[in-house]
Design a protein around this motif. Structure first.
Motif, PDB file in Angstrom:
ATOM      1  N   VAL A  43       0.374  -1.018   0.333  1.00 11.94           N
ATOM      2  CA  VAL A  43       0.108   0.054   0.474  1.00 11.94           C
ATOM      3  C   VAL A  43       0.484   0.868  -0.738  1.00 11.94           C
ATOM      4  CG1 VAL A  43      -1.708   1.132   1.437  1.00 11.94           C
ATOM      5  CG2 VAL A  43      -1.486  -1.727   1.472  1.00 11.94           C
ATOM      6  N   PRO A  44       1.214   1.893  -0.959  1.00  9.96           N
ATOM      7  CA  PRO A  44       1.822   3.476  -0.936  1.00  9.96           C
ATOM      8  C   PRO A  44       1.621   4.619  -0.294  1.00  9.96           C
ATOM      9  CG  PRO A  44       0.387   2.997  -2.978  1.00  9.96           C
ATOM     10  CD  PRO A  44       0.349   1.732  -2.407  1.00  9.96           C
ATOM     11  N   PRO A  45       1.838   5.215   0.331  1.00 11.02           N
ATOM     12  CA  PRO A  45       2.103   6.448   0.954  1.00 11.02           C
ATOM     13  C   PRO A  45       0.900   6.528   0.070  1.00 11.02           C
ATOM     14  CG  PRO A  45       4.331   5.945   0.580  1.00 11.02           C
ATOM     15  CD  PRO A  45       3.752   5.375   0.015  1.00 11.02           C
ATOM     16  N   ALA A 112     -12.527  -0.079   5.608  1.00  8.29           N
ATOM     17  CA  ALA A 112     -11.385   0.935   5.026  1.00  8.29           C
ATOM     18  C   ALA A 112     -10.435   0.615   5.744  1.00  8.29           C
ATOM     19  CB  ALA A 112     -12.114   2.550   4.691  1.00  8.29           C
ATOM     20  N   PHE A 113      -9.142   0.970   4.529  1.00  2.93           N
ATOM     21  CA  PHE A 113      -7.528   1.193   5.113  1.00  2.93           C
ATOM     22  C   PHE A 113      -7.168   2.487   4.293  1.00  2.93           C
ATOM     23  CE2 PHE A 113      -7.151  -2.310   1.772  1.00  2.93           C
ATOM     24  CZ  PHE A 113      -6.422  -1.708   1.064  1.00  2.93           C
ATOM     25  N   ALA A 114      -5.772   3.464   4.426  1.00  3.39           N
ATOM     26  CA  ALA A 114      -5.809   4.267   3.895  1.00  3.39           C
ATOM     27  C   ALA A 114      -3.989   4.478   4.870  1.00  3.39           C
ATOM     28  CB  ALA A 114      -6.207   5.802   4.272  1.00  3.39           C
ATOM     29  N   ASN A 115      -3.150   4.360   3.941  1.00  2.00           N
ATOM     30  CA  ASN A 115      -1.756   4.620   4.534  1.00  2.00           C
ATOM     31  C   ASN A 115      -1.743   6.465   4.030  1.00  2.00           C
ATOM     32  OD1 ASN A 115       0.993   5.042   5.149  1.00  2.00           O
ATOM     33  ND2 ASN A 115       1.786   3.417   2.879  1.00  2.00           N
ATOM     34  N   GLY A 148      -2.769   8.825 -11.700  1.00  2.56           N
ATOM     35  CA  GLY A 148      -2.865  10.414 -12.200  1.00  2.56           C
ATOM     36  C   GLY A 148      -4.804   9.915 -11.180  1.00  2.56           C
ATOM     37  N   PRO A 149      -5.584  11.149 -11.626  1.00  5.10           N
ATOM     38  CA  PRO A 149      -6.484  11.117 -10.708  1.00  5.10           C
ATOM     39  C   PRO A 149      -7.377   9.470 -10.952  1.00  5.10           C
ATOM     40  CG  PRO A 149      -7.385  12.997 -11.164  1.00  5.10           C
ATOM     41  CD  PRO A 149      -5.282  12.672 -11.983  1.00  5.10           C
ATOM     42  N   LYS A 171      -9.431   6.622  -3.181  1.00  4.04           N
ATOM     43  CA  LYS A 171      -8.301   8.099  -3.877  1.00  4.04           C
ATOM     44  C   LYS A 171      -6.537   7.379  -3.549  1.00  4.04           C
ATOM     45  CE  LYS A 171     -10.976  11.170  -1.120  1.00  4.04           C
ATOM     46  NZ  LYS A 171     -10.803  12.154   0.385  1.00  4.04           N
ATOM     47  N   HIS A 172      -5.969   8.086  -4.092  1.00  2.00           N
ATOM     48  CA  HIS A 172      -4.297   7.817  -4.154  1.00  2.00           C
ATOM     49  C   HIS A 172      -3.458   9.429  -5.100  1.00  2.00           C
ATOM     50  CE1 HIS A 172      -3.199   6.769  -8.428  1.00  2.00           C
ATOM     51  NE2 HIS A 172      -4.497   6.556  -8.515  1.00  2.00           N
TER      52      HIS A 172
END
Length: 173
Positions: A43-45, A112-115, A148-149, A171-172
């Motif tokens: 999971v990238p920043p 959910a998860f996020a870095n 990109g988006p 989102k990324h």
């Protein structure tokens, strides 16, 4: 016919699907297991899968490296923009998961998860039943391949096909 040999996948092996947004290694697929598909996910920043819910799937996440913000509860209010502010009726909030943390998500439970860090995170991820998540990952990563988006409309259609109700946007960076 009874299987007489198990599956052994050495470190660094498995089919890899990669984009600027995510790197997924398929470790065990529906070809080898009737109960779950298993993946190693980098999971990238800045990556945020977005809060979502499944009606049929059960998932298990085990953080191997790095840190992830995680959610696995029904909030008092499902706000459509930021799951990180959600709180459950019992007072549970989003937590920072570190190596060794296990998250189990039953069907019907928003998660959910996020870095949020500047360092990649790695997790072991299992989804049951197979092969829905295998096919979903392949198609999602195809959508995200160019960076990109993300194309939210394409992701919405994809998730609808694979029992995923998106509650907040993916989102990324």
């Amino acid at each position: 016919m009874t299987a007489t040999e198990g599956l052994l996948v050495p470190p660094g092996h498995g089919r890899v699907v990669e984009t600027p947004a995510q790197h997924v290694t398929f470790k065990v697929t529906g070809t080898h297991s009737r109960t779950a598909s298993t993946f190693e996910v980098l999971v990238p920043p800045g990556f945020d899968v977005g809060a979502h819910v499944h009606t049929r799937s059960e998932e298990l996440f085990y953080v191997l490296e790095g840190e992830l913000d995680v959610l696995a509860f029904e909030p008092r209010v499902r706000t459509p923009d930021n799951w990180r502010t959600w709180e459950s009726s019992s007072g549970r909030r989003v937590v920072r998961a570190t190596p060794g943390t296990v998250i189990v998500v039953p069907p019907g439970c928003p998660h959910a998860f996020a870095n949020p860090t500047e360092t990649p995170a790695k997790m072991f991820f299992q989804a049951s039943p197979p092969p829905d998540h295998e096919q979903y990952f392949e198609e999602l990563l195809e959508i995200l391949r160019d960076g990109g988006p993300p194309d939210q409309e394409a992701i919405e259609k994809l998730r609808a096909r694979y029992d995923i109700e998106q509650l907040t946007p993916l989102k990324h960076r």
